[in-house]
Design a protein around this motif. Sequence first.
Motif, PDB file in Angstrom:
ATOM      1  N   ARG A 111     -14.294   0.771   5.518  1.00 58.48           N
ATOM      2  CA  ARG A 111     -15.388   0.658   5.940  1.00 58.48           C
ATOM      3  C   ARG A 111     -15.413  -1.061   6.389  1.00 58.48           C
ATOM      4  NH1 ARG A 111     -21.460   2.419   3.034  1.00 58.48           N
ATOM      5  NH2 ARG A 111     -21.258   5.136   3.575  1.00 58.48           N
ATOM      6  N   PHE A 112     -15.702  -1.670   7.621  1.00 49.56           N
ATOM      7  CA  PHE A 112     -15.011  -2.856   8.082  1.00 49.56           C
ATOM      8  C   PHE A 112     -16.265  -3.216   6.497  1.00 49.56           C
ATOM      9  CE2 PHE A 112     -13.183  -0.993  11.582  1.00 49.56           C
ATOM     10  CZ  PHE A 112     -12.551  -1.715  11.767  1.00 49.56           C
ATOM     11  N   HIS A 113     -16.212  -5.162   7.017  1.00 49.82           N
ATOM     12  CA  HIS A 113     -16.624  -5.658   5.915  1.00 49.82           C
ATOM     13  C   HIS A 113     -16.660  -6.925   5.460  1.00 49.82           C
ATOM     14  CE1 HIS A 113     -13.330  -4.227   3.388  1.00 49.82           C
ATOM     15  NE2 HIS A 113     -13.346  -5.725   2.713  1.00 49.82           N
ATOM     16  N   VAL A 114     -17.083  -8.057   4.774  1.00 49.44           N
ATOM     17  CA  VAL A 114     -16.303  -9.607   4.745  1.00 49.44           C
ATOM     18  C   VAL A 114     -16.263  -9.647   2.907  1.00 49.44           C
ATOM     19  CG1 VAL A 114     -17.328 -12.036   4.627  1.00 49.44           C
ATOM     20  CG2 VAL A 114     -17.995  -9.799   6.261  1.00 49.44           C
ATOM     21  N   ASP A 115     -15.670  -9.664   2.523  1.00 54.15           N
ATOM     22  CA  ASP A 115     -15.436  -9.945   1.150  1.00 54.15           C
ATOM     23  C   ASP A 115     -16.373 -11.093   0.437  1.00 54.15           C
ATOM     24  OD1 ASP A 115     -13.147  -8.138   0.803  1.00 54.15           O
ATOM     25  OD2 ASP A 115     -11.915  -9.191   1.707  1.00 54.15           O
ATOM     26  N   HIS A 116     -16.412 -11.187  -0.902  1.00 55.69           N
ATOM     27  CA  HIS A 116     -17.131 -11.891  -1.768  1.00 55.69           C
ATOM     28  C   HIS A 116     -16.324 -12.342  -2.309  1.00 55.69           C
ATOM     29  CE1 HIS A 116     -21.783 -12.363  -3.179  1.00 55.69           C
ATOM     30  NE2 HIS A 116     -20.771 -12.515  -4.600  1.00 55.69           N
ATOM     31  N   VAL A 117     -15.801 -13.262  -1.735  1.00 54.93           N
ATOM     32  CA  VAL A 117     -14.915 -13.630  -2.261  1.00 54.93           C
ATOM     33  C   VAL A 117     -15.494 -15.623  -1.276  1.00 54.93           C
ATOM     34  CG1 VAL A 117     -13.300 -12.374  -2.830  1.00 54.93           C
ATOM     35  CG2 VAL A 117     -12.902 -13.320  -0.417  1.00 54.93           C
ATOM     36  N   LEU A 166     -15.174  -9.369  10.175  1.00 52.69           N
ATOM     37  CA  LEU A 166     -14.890  -8.377   9.184  1.00 52.69           C
ATOM     38  C   LEU A 166     -14.058  -7.156   9.467  1.00 52.69           C
ATOM     39  CD1 LEU A 166     -18.401  -6.593  10.606  1.00 52.69           C
ATOM     40  CD2 LEU A 166     -18.105  -8.401   9.128  1.00 52.69           C
ATOM     41  N   HIS A 167     -13.336  -7.045   8.296  1.00 55.23           N
ATOM     42  CA  HIS A 167     -11.944  -6.385   8.057  1.00 55.23           C
ATOM     43  C   HIS A 167     -11.853  -5.218   6.710  1.00 55.23           C
ATOM     44  CE1 HIS A 167     -12.059  -8.574   4.215  1.00 55.23           C
ATOM     45  NE2 HIS A 167     -10.791  -7.811   3.811  1.00 55.23           N
ATOM     46  N   ARG A 168     -11.163  -4.353   7.569  1.00 50.92           N
ATOM     47  CA  ARG A 168     -10.741  -2.614   6.598  1.00 50.92           C
ATOM     48  C   ARG A 168      -9.724  -2.501   6.588  1.00 50.92           C
ATOM     49  NH1 ARG A 168     -12.296   2.563  10.601  1.00 50.92           N
ATOM     50  NH2 ARG A 168     -11.045   2.069  12.383  1.00 50.92           N
ATOM     51  N   SER A 169      -9.052  -2.277   4.964  1.00 52.85           N
ATOM     52  CA  SER A 169      -7.800  -1.306   5.343  1.00 52.85           C
ATOM     53  C   SER A 169      -7.547  -0.070   6.665  1.00 52.85           C
ATOM     54  CB  SER A 169      -7.521  -0.406   4.231  1.00 52.85           C
ATOM     55  OG  SER A 169      -7.310  -1.313   2.865  1.00 52.85           O
ATOM     56  N   PRO A 170      -6.707   0.180   7.006  1.00 51.65           N
ATOM     57  CA  PRO A 170      -6.382   0.921   8.615  1.00 51.65           C
ATOM     58  C   PRO A 170      -6.539   2.501   7.742  1.00 51.65           C
ATOM     59  CG  PRO A 170      -4.233  -0.253   8.144  1.00 51.65           C
ATOM     60  CD  PRO A 170      -5.284  -1.158   7.463  1.00 51.65           C
ATOM     61  N   PRO A 171      -6.896   3.439   7.948  1.00 50.03           N
ATOM     62  CA  PRO A 171      -6.988   4.778   8.001  1.00 50.03           C
ATOM     63  C   PRO A 171      -5.704   5.220   8.237  1.00 50.03           C
ATOM     64  CG  PRO A 171      -8.814   4.046   8.915  1.00 50.03           C
ATOM     65  CD  PRO A 171      -8.278   3.521   9.165  1.00 50.03           C
ATOM     66  N   ILE A 172      -4.849   5.349   7.014  1.00 45.00           N
ATOM     67  CA  ILE A 172      -3.534   6.372   7.429  1.00 45.00           C
ATOM     68  C   ILE A 172      -3.487   7.891   6.465  1.00 45.00           C
ATOM     69  CG2 ILE A 172      -2.522   3.977   6.530  1.00 45.00           C
ATOM     70  CD1 ILE A 172      -2.052   4.778   3.572  1.00 45.00           C
ATOM     71  N   SER A 173      -4.370   8.351   6.633  1.00 46.51           N
ATOM     72  CA  SER A 173      -4.553   9.409   6.007  1.00 46.51           C
ATOM     73  C   SER A 173      -4.045  11.196   6.784  1.00 46.51           C
ATOM     74  CB  SER A 173      -5.509   9.933   5.051  1.00 46.51           C
ATOM     75  OG  SER A 173      -6.949  10.509   6.199  1.00 46.51           O
ATOM     76  N   ALA A 174      -4.360  10.201   8.216  1.00 46.73           N
ATOM     77  CA  ALA A 174      -4.605  11.327   9.124  1.00 46.73           C
ATOM     78  C   ALA A 174      -2.593  10.873  10.022  1.00 46.73           C
ATOM     79  CB  ALA A 174      -5.123  11.224  10.019  1.00 46.73           C
ATOM     80  N   LEU A 175      -2.429   9.895   9.835  1.00 46.72           N
ATOM     81  CA  LEU A 175      -0.603   9.972  10.536  1.00 46.72           C
ATOM     82  C   LEU A 175       0.061  10.861  10.148  1.00 46.72           C
ATOM     83  CD1 LEU A 175      -0.521   6.382   8.957  1.00 46.72           C
ATOM     84  CD2 LEU A 175      -1.035   7.091  11.101  1.00 46.72           C
ATOM     85  N   THR A 176       0.581  11.334  11.212  1.00 44.97           N
ATOM     86  CA  THR A 176       1.248  12.617  11.198  1.00 44.97           C
ATOM     87  C   THR A 176       2.863  12.445  10.036  1.00 44.97           C
ATOM     88  OG1 THR A 176       2.621  11.785  13.126  1.00 44.97           O
ATOM     89  CG2 THR A 176       1.036  13.398  13.524  1.00 44.97           C
ATOM     90  N   VAL A 177       3.089  11.016   9.906  1.00 47.39           N
ATOM     91  CA  VAL A 177       4.340  10.874   9.506  1.00 47.39           C
ATOM     92  C   VAL A 177       3.643  10.169   8.058  1.00 47.39           C
ATOM     93  CG1 VAL A 177       6.407   9.639   8.658  1.00 47.39           C
ATOM     94  CG2 VAL A 177       5.703  11.273  10.706  1.00 47.39           C
ATOM     95  N   PRO A 178       3.763  10.224   6.689  1.00 48.61           N
ATOM     96  CA  PRO A 178       3.424  10.447   5.486  1.00 48.61           C
ATOM     97  C   PRO A 178       3.987   8.134   5.676  1.00 48.61           C
ATOM     98  CG  PRO A 178       3.907  12.100   4.803  1.00 48.61           C
ATOM     99  CD  PRO A 178       4.421  11.431   6.519  1.00 48.61           C
ATOM    100  N   VAL A 179       2.285   7.787   5.275  1.00 48.50           N
ATOM    101  CA  VAL A 179       2.952   5.855   5.156  1.00 48.50           C
ATOM    102  C   VAL A 179       2.544   5.469   3.575  1.00 48.50           C
ATOM    103  CG1 VAL A 179       2.667   3.484   6.241  1.00 48.50           C
ATOM    104  CG2 VAL A 179       3.195   6.122   7.517  1.00 48.50           C
TER     105      VAL A 179
END
Length: 200
Positions: A111-117, A166-179
């Motif tokens: 999820r896109f968010h703002v860090d509590h830092v 806002l930022h998030r980690s990129p989704p990678i589970s659906a990639l055709t090649v594991p990363v």
Amino acid sequence: MRQACPTRPFSTILMPFQNIDRHDCFIVQQERHMGQDMMQAAALWNAHGPALFLRRGTIEMLESALQALLPAGTQALAEDALRLARRYQRLSGTPEIRFRLEKISHDSCRRFHVDHVPLRFLCTYTGPGVQWKYADSDTIHETPAGWITLLKGRLYPGWSTKGAVLHRSPPISALTVPVTRLLLTLDHPDACGMGRRDDA
């Protein structure tokens, strides 16, 4: 120097990191292209390094702890990460920092968010980098591996929602090649419930 354009899928905020002090600046990025030595060192860390290296401490404490467990051939990665830690320490003005080097092979923080830092400093050595967007926009900007990203968090003095990023980690589970992403995150020492000592 270029301002990010909200209509483009790939965009940059290229300016001196000190500009993060401006009330209207919520993100600064620096373009970097990793050499062969760095890419090889990062690959070796992914193959032989710990899944998570998490410490709180001074730069000297972090360097000692990191050097004690370096897999063979990863010295270039350690030296770069420590250079970035010194840079973040100067920007944040804190004598200690929270240093997190993590291998990520799943979807994390989707999820896109703002860090509590106050400030968060990110560098992805392998795999796709952080994704970000303006709070009032649906356009997602992607960050290449190797680039440095400095983000203003909710605890930064004078932070407001107007113009926030806002930022998030990129989704990678659906990639055709594991990363496997190798992500360095630098924060204020008390980020995410870190204790008062330098061990996780």
